[in-house]
Design a protein around this motif. Structure first.
Motif, PDB file in Angstrom:
ATOM      1  N   SER A  46       0.837  -1.201   0.000  1.00 39.03           N
ATOM      2  CA  SER A  46       0.000   0.000   0.000  1.00 39.03           C
ATOM      3  C   SER A  46       0.872   1.250   0.000  1.00 39.03           C
ATOM      4  O   SER A  46       2.066   1.185   0.301  1.00 39.03           O
ATOM      5  N   GLU A  47       0.260   2.370  -0.351  1.00 42.44           N
ATOM      6  CA  GLU A  47       0.975   3.654  -0.354  1.00 42.44           C
ATOM      7  C   GLU A  47       1.289   4.106   1.061  1.00 42.44           C
ATOM      8  O   GLU A  47       2.348   4.629   1.339  1.00 42.44           O
ATOM      9  N   GLN A  48       0.324   3.922   1.966  1.00 43.35           N
ATOM     10  CA  GLN A  48       0.442   4.373   3.353  1.00 43.35           C
ATOM     11  C   GLN A  48       0.345   3.174   4.288  1.00 43.35           C
ATOM     12  O   GLN A  48      -0.219   2.139   3.949  1.00 43.35           O
ATOM     13  N   GLU A  49       0.871   3.357   5.507  1.00 43.20           N
ATOM     14  CA  GLU A  49       0.735   2.311   6.516  1.00 43.20           C
ATOM     15  C   GLU A  49      -0.737   2.144   6.869  1.00 43.20           C
ATOM     16  O   GLU A  49      -1.485   3.121   6.968  1.00 43.20           O
ATOM     17  N   LEU A  50      -1.166   0.895   7.035  1.00 50.28           N
ATOM     18  CA  LEU A  50      -2.565   0.600   7.333  1.00 50.28           C
ATOM     19  C   LEU A  50      -2.794   0.565   8.844  1.00 50.28           C
ATOM     20  O   LEU A  50      -1.905   0.157   9.604  1.00 50.28           O
ATOM     21  N   ASP A  51      -3.975   0.968   9.255  1.00 51.59           N
ATOM     22  CA  ASP A  51      -4.338   0.987  10.667  1.00 51.59           C
ATOM     23  C   ASP A  51      -4.479  -0.451  11.182  1.00 51.59           C
ATOM     24  O   ASP A  51      -5.302  -1.225  10.672  1.00 51.59           O
ATOM     25  N   LYS A  52      -3.698  -0.797  12.184  1.00 53.72           N
ATOM     26  CA  LYS A  52      -3.669  -2.174  12.690  1.00 53.72           C
ATOM     27  C   LYS A  52      -5.006  -2.576  13.330  1.00 53.72           C
ATOM     28  O   LYS A  52      -5.455  -3.707  13.186  1.00 53.72           O
ATOM     29  N   ASN A  53      -5.644  -1.644  14.036  1.00 57.50           N
ATOM     30  CA  ASN A  53      -6.939  -1.961  14.653  1.00 57.50           C
ATOM     31  C   ASN A  53      -8.010  -2.194  13.589  1.00 57.50           C
ATOM     32  O   ASN A  53      -8.843  -3.089  13.732  1.00 57.50           O
ATOM     33  N   ALA A  54      -7.979  -1.397  12.529  1.00 58.50           N
ATOM     34  CA  ALA A  54      -8.941  -1.570  11.435  1.00 58.50           C
ATOM     35  C   ALA A  54      -8.689  -2.894  10.711  1.00 58.50           C
ATOM     36  O   ALA A  54      -9.642  -3.575  10.304  1.00 58.50           O
ATOM     37  N   LEU A  55      -7.415  -3.269  10.540  1.00 58.95           N
ATOM     38  CA  LEU A  55      -7.095  -4.563   9.927  1.00 58.95           C
ATOM     39  C   LEU A  55      -7.658  -5.701  10.769  1.00 58.95           C
ATOM     40  O   LEU A  55      -8.262  -6.631  10.244  1.00 58.95           O
ATOM     41  N   LYS A  56      -7.443  -5.630  12.080  1.00 60.60           N
ATOM     42  CA  LYS A  56      -7.935  -6.688  12.964  1.00 60.60           C
ATOM     43  C   LYS A  56      -9.451  -6.799  12.893  1.00 60.60           C
ATOM     44  O   LYS A  56      -9.996  -7.898  12.768  1.00 60.60           O
ATOM     45  N   LYS A  57     -10.126  -5.669  12.926  1.00 61.06           N
ATOM     46  CA  LYS A  57     -11.592  -5.664  12.869  1.00 61.06           C
ATOM     47  C   LYS A  57     -12.090  -6.264  11.554  1.00 61.06           C
ATOM     48  O   LYS A  57     -13.008  -7.083  11.537  1.00 61.06           O
ATOM     49  N   ALA A  58     -11.458  -5.873  10.439  1.00 63.86           N
ATOM     50  CA  ALA A  58     -11.875  -6.362   9.123  1.00 63.86           C
ATOM     51  C   ALA A  58     -11.642  -7.862   8.986  1.00 63.86           C
ATOM     52  O   ALA A  58     -12.539  -8.603   8.558  1.00 63.86           O
ATOM     53  N   VAL A  59     -10.445  -8.327   9.352  1.00 65.66           N
ATOM     54  CA  VAL A  59     -10.125  -9.758   9.207  1.00 65.66           C
ATOM     55  C   VAL A  59     -10.977 -10.596  10.152  1.00 65.66           C
ATOM     56  O   VAL A  59     -11.544 -11.617   9.757  1.00 65.66           O
ATOM     57  N   ASP A  60     -11.081 -10.168  11.403  1.00 65.75           N
ATOM     58  CA  ASP A  60     -11.870 -10.935  12.372  1.00 65.75           C
ATOM     59  C   ASP A  60     -13.344 -11.021  11.973  1.00 65.75           C
ATOM     60  O   ASP A  60     -14.013 -11.996  12.290  1.00 65.75           O
ATOM     61  N   SER A  61     -13.857 -10.009  11.255  1.00 65.61           N
ATOM     62  CA  SER A  61     -15.256 -10.022  10.826  1.00 65.61           C
ATOM     63  C   SER A  61     -15.528 -11.098   9.780  1.00 65.61           C
ATOM     64  O   SER A  61     -16.684 -11.474   9.557  1.00 65.61           O
ATOM     65  N   THR A  62     -14.471 -11.600   9.132  1.00 66.96           N
ATOM     66  CA  THR A  62     -14.641 -12.640   8.117  1.00 66.96           C
ATOM     67  C   THR A  62     -14.716 -14.044   8.727  1.00 66.96           C
ATOM     68  O   THR A  62     -14.992 -15.010   8.031  1.00 66.96           O
ATOM     69  N   GLY A  63     -14.412 -14.146  10.024  1.00 69.68           N
ATOM     70  CA  GLY A  63     -14.409 -15.460  10.670  1.00 69.68           C
ATOM     71  C   GLY A  63     -13.011 -16.026  10.854  1.00 69.68           C
ATOM     72  O   GLY A  63     -12.826 -17.040  11.516  1.00 69.68           O
ATOM     73  N   TYR A  64     -12.024 -15.383  10.263  1.00 64.25           N
ATOM     74  CA  TYR A  64     -10.628 -15.773  10.457  1.00 64.25           C
ATOM     75  C   TYR A  64     -10.073 -14.943  11.607  1.00 64.25           C
ATOM     76  O   TYR A  64     -10.693 -13.975  12.037  1.00 64.25           O
ATOM     77  N   LYS A  65      -8.907 -15.308  12.117  1.00 62.78           N
ATOM     78  CA  LYS A  65      -8.354 -14.598  13.275  1.00 62.78           C
ATOM     79  C   LYS A  65      -7.002 -13.990  12.925  1.00 62.78           C
ATOM     80  O   LYS A  65      -6.092 -14.707  12.502  1.00 62.78           O
ATOM     81  N   LEU A  66      -6.895 -12.680  13.100  1.00 64.22           N
ATOM     82  CA  LEU A  66      -5.637 -11.974  12.869  1.00 64.22           C
ATOM     83  C   LEU A  66      -4.759 -12.155  14.100  1.00 64.22           C
ATOM     84  O   LEU A  66      -5.118 -11.735  15.193  1.00 64.22           O
ATOM     85  N   LEU A  67      -3.603 -12.800  13.913  1.00 58.45           N
ATOM     86  CA  LEU A  67      -2.700 -13.091  15.024  1.00 58.45           C
ATOM     87  C   LEU A  67      -1.573 -12.073  15.152  1.00 58.45           C
ATOM     88  O   LEU A  67      -1.010 -11.910  16.233  1.00 58.45           O
TER      89      LEU A  67
END
Length: 85
Positions: A46-67
């Motif tokens: 990506s062009e910019q660093e991604l928000d880690k909390n937003a990544l966790k929320k997005a991935v966890d919402s799919t049923g997978y777990k961000l470790l």
């Protein structure tokens, strides 16, 4: 450019990889995303660093777990990068 590597638990097949890729593309502005169920990871460019909390929320919402999330500067390796020295 930033390379972000996500450690993800729960991916079992190519369809799982596609779900994660779609989730990342739909929630973040990225240049490229690739996932591997055998490595249990996704790599995002990506062009910019991604928000880690937003990544966790997005991935966890799919049923997978961000470790875990690791970010580092990324320089595109092109045809002429060997000649820049």
């Amino acid at each position: 450019m930033v390379k972000t590597t996500l450690k993800i638990d729960g991916m079992m097949c190519g369809m799982c990889e596609a779900h994660i890729n779609d989730c990342i593309r739909n929630n973040f502005k990225v240049k490229k995303v690739t996932s591997s169920h055998t490595k249990n990871q996704s790599v995002i460019i990506s062009e910019q660093e991604l928000d880690k909390n937003a990544l966790k929320k997005a991935v966890d919402s799919t049923g997978y777990k961000l470790l875990g999330v690791r970010s580092e500067p990324y320089e595109k390796k092109g045809l002429f990068s060997a000649f820049k020295k």
